[in-house]
Design an enzyme around this catalytic site. Sequence first.
Site, PDB file in Angstrom:
ATOM      1  N   CYS A 116      50.856  46.542 108.289  1.00 34.45           N
ATOM      2  CA  CYS A 116      52.291  46.889 108.310  1.00 34.45           C
ATOM      3  C   CYS A 116      52.550  48.362 108.598  1.00 34.45           C
ATOM      4  CB  CYS A 116      52.940  46.505 106.986  1.00 34.45           C
ATOM      5  SG  CYS A 116      52.688  44.789 106.579  1.00 34.45           S
ATOM      6  N   HIS A 256      59.470  50.148 105.482  1.00 36.14           N
ATOM      7  CA  HIS A 256      58.941  48.844 105.909  1.00 36.14           C
ATOM      8  C   HIS A 256      59.677  47.754 105.143  1.00 36.14           C
ATOM      9  CE1 HIS A 256      56.454  45.465 106.682  1.00 36.14           C
ATOM     10  NE2 HIS A 256      55.838  45.493 105.510  1.00 36.14           N
ATOM     11  N   ASN A 286      59.391  39.692 106.358  1.00 32.28           N
ATOM     12  CA  ASN A 286      58.407  40.750 106.576  1.00 32.28           C
ATOM     13  C   ASN A 286      57.737  40.520 107.932  1.00 32.28           C
ATOM     14  OD1 ASN A 286      56.189  42.430 106.603  1.00 32.28           O
ATOM     15  ND2 ASN A 286      55.530  41.947 104.513  1.00 32.28           N
TER      16      ASN A 286
HETATM   17  N1  ACO Z   1      58.708  29.335  95.298  1.00 36.77           N
HETATM   18  C1  ACO Z   1      58.720  28.990  94.013  1.00 36.77           C
HETATM   19  N2  ACO Z   1      57.785  29.402  93.130  1.00 36.77           N
HETATM   20  C2  ACO Z   1      56.805  30.191  93.595  1.00 36.77           C
HETATM   21  C3  ACO Z   1      56.732  30.578  94.936  1.00 36.77           C
HETATM   22  C4  ACO Z   1      57.730  30.115  95.807  1.00 36.77           C
HETATM   23  N3  ACO Z   1      57.769  30.436  97.117  1.00 36.77           N
HETATM   24  N4  ACO Z   1      55.646  31.349  95.101  1.00 36.77           N
HETATM   25  C5  ACO Z   1      55.055  31.467  93.912  1.00 36.77           C
HETATM   26  N5  ACO Z   1      55.758  30.753  92.981  1.00 36.77           N
HETATM   27  C6  ACO Z   1      55.477  30.592  91.571  1.00 36.77           C
HETATM   28  C7  ACO Z   1      54.037  30.846  91.223  1.00 36.77           C
HETATM   29  O1  ACO Z   1      53.292  29.660  91.401  1.00 36.77           O
HETATM   30  C8  ACO Z   1      54.122  31.247  89.781  1.00 36.77           C
HETATM   31  O2  ACO Z   1      54.263  30.087  89.002  1.00 36.77           O
HETATM   32  P1  ACO Z   1      53.525  29.972  87.565  1.00 36.77           P
HETATM   33  O3  ACO Z   1      54.086  31.108  86.739  1.00 36.77           O
HETATM   34  O4  ACO Z   1      53.912  28.630  87.103  1.00 36.77           O
HETATM   35  O5  ACO Z   1      52.075  30.162  87.868  1.00 36.77           O
HETATM   36  C9  ACO Z   1      55.457  31.982  89.699  1.00 36.77           C
HETATM   37  O6  ACO Z   1      56.200  31.607  90.854  1.00 36.77           O
HETATM   38  C10 ACO Z   1      55.312  33.489  89.680  1.00 36.77           C
HETATM   39  O7  ACO Z   1      54.426  33.875  90.712  1.00 36.77           O
HETATM   40  P2  ACO Z   1      54.148  35.392  90.996  1.00 36.77           P
HETATM   41  O8  ACO Z   1      53.278  35.519  92.207  1.00 36.77           O
HETATM   42  O9  ACO Z   1      53.676  36.057  89.752  1.00 36.77           O
HETATM   43  O10 ACO Z   1      55.628  35.897  91.348  1.00 36.77           O
HETATM   44  P3  ACO Z   1      56.160  37.349  91.457  1.00 36.77           P
HETATM   45  O11 ACO Z   1      57.321  37.491  90.555  1.00 36.77           O
HETATM   46  O12 ACO Z   1      55.083  38.380  91.403  1.00 36.77           O
HETATM   47  O13 ACO Z   1      56.736  37.366  92.947  1.00 36.77           O
HETATM   48  C11 ACO Z   1      56.101  38.065  95.157  1.00 36.77           C
HETATM   49  C12 ACO Z   1      55.897  37.071  94.053  1.00 36.77           C
HETATM   50  C13 ACO Z   1      57.520  37.929  95.708  1.00 36.77           C
HETATM   51  C14 ACO Z   1      55.112  37.760  96.276  1.00 36.77           C
HETATM   52  C15 ACO Z   1      55.888  39.488  94.600  1.00 36.77           C
HETATM   53  O14 ACO Z   1      54.673  39.573  93.925  1.00 36.77           O
HETATM   54  C16 ACO Z   1      55.914  40.504  95.683  1.00 36.77           C
HETATM   55  O15 ACO Z   1      56.946  40.806  96.227  1.00 36.77           O
HETATM   56  N6  ACO Z   1      54.753  41.104  95.964  1.00 36.77           N
HETATM   57  C17 ACO Z   1      54.645  42.071  97.047  1.00 36.77           C
HETATM   58  C18 ACO Z   1      54.421  41.273  98.272  1.00 36.77           C
HETATM   59  C19 ACO Z   1      54.664  42.077  99.475  1.00 36.77           C
HETATM   60  O16 ACO Z   1      55.696  42.697  99.619  1.00 36.77           O
HETATM   61  N7  ACO Z   1      53.713  42.030 100.365  1.00 36.77           N
HETATM   62  C20 ACO Z   1      53.799  42.638 101.568  1.00 36.77           C
HETATM   63  C21 ACO Z   1      53.629  44.133 101.432  1.00 36.77           C
HETATM   64  S1  ACO Z   1      52.394  44.669 102.429  1.00 36.77           S
HETATM   65  C22 ACO Z   1      52.747  43.994 103.861  1.00 36.77           C
HETATM   66  O17 ACO Z   1      53.880  44.023 104.279  1.00 36.77           O
HETATM   67  C23 ACO Z   1      51.687  43.349 104.559  1.00 36.77           C
END
Ligand code: ACO
Length: 329
Positions: A116, A256, A286
């Site tokens: 990214c 980004h 993204n």
């Molecule tokens: N829909 C519904 N539920 C979901 C989904 C979905 N799409 N995805 C995961 N869940 C569930 C999981 O299974 C988990 O369930 P559980 O508690 O029963 O196990 C629950 O939601 C929480 O999952 P987490 O992964 O802990 O959720 P979190 O609140 O951390 O949010 C997210 C996830 C949005 C990916 C967050 O961690 C995030 O934004 N991370 C940064 C990601 C990012 O921006 N990456 C790119 C940056 S670098 C680049 O651009 C390459």
Amino acid sequence: MKRPYAALTGTGYSVPRHVMTNDDFAAIGIDTSHQWIFERSGIVQRHIARDGESTCSMGADAARKAMAKAGITSAEIDAIILSTATPDRLLPSTAVDIQAALGATRATAFDLSAACSGWLYGLTVAEGLIAAGTIETALVIGSEKMSAITDWQDRSTAVLFGDGAGAAIVRRGDGKRGILSAFMRSDGALAELLWRPSGGAAHPFSLPVLEDRSSYVKMAGREVFKHAVRMMAEACDRALDGARLTGKDIDLLIPHQANIRIIEATAKHANVPMDKVYVNVNRFGNTSSASIGIALDEAITSGRVRTGDTVLLCAFGAGFTWGSMVVRL
Ligand code: ACO
């Protein structure tokens, strides 16, 4: 001659025609909801490539628009730098395909891999080539067909990404407008928090790789989130320091576009109010290294920024890589 050595003289972007909304995931059997996706990421929809749309076709389309705005022809391009994590094939580069599509026969063309952060890396490389006197004019593209490396059975990543391309023409400047500062950094010790474990030379494609889906993007979301907030903040500080500016001097911050919560945390750290922050993650998801180029072109085209304005660009991505840049438009 001192900075700015190089100016961004034209920008353009291209996204596929097909739009996929958060509600469309149900139709492909993904157990998620608009509310879950929107609350955690700010994403409402993304564009997904279809019907032969490729990293090359999107990149070439964005490039043609940037060339038109810069008022140059492909014959004037000395270097094509393509940032992509999704090359159309592994050998040779997709940059040479774009070169052929544009008819930029006297250019050198190569791909750059920094996920990214790659478009900012590409702008910085172009600036260096211009400052060294090696080239006069560069075409810097970020083009990504993220849908090709997304695991459409993994709801934790499938909902986050979109396809698209952003481009800029970078030329020797007039010494007033252009890139005022740039910062790049990486930390390979953290590579496995956001990666594709297989599909490269170490673990080539095979039946087991196809079956265990290890050639698709894997991400430790929470860990990535924590690092992204910290590294985007550092990136903003370093670019502002380099330009001897503070957040108050910035007309527009373009981070980004990965996640609205990361964007808000970055803006707060940089002391830039949200009304001076460009956000389009809601419409594009993204798009990896395409995201800043898309946002910058939208901001210029819509009149949100004008000639003479100062923009702060910052990025974070797989590697990890992070980087930033202050540009006077
Ligand atoms: N829909 C519904 N539920 C979901 C989904 C979905 N799409 N995805 C995961 N869940 C569930 C999981 O299974 C988990 O369930 P559980 O508690 O029963 O196990 C629950 O939601 C929480 O999952 P987490 O992964 O802990 O959720 P979190 O609140 O951390 O949010 C997210 C996830 C949005 C990916 C967050 O961690 C995030 O934004 N991370 C940064 C990601 C990012 O921006 N990456 C790119 C940056 S670098 C680049 O651009 C390459």
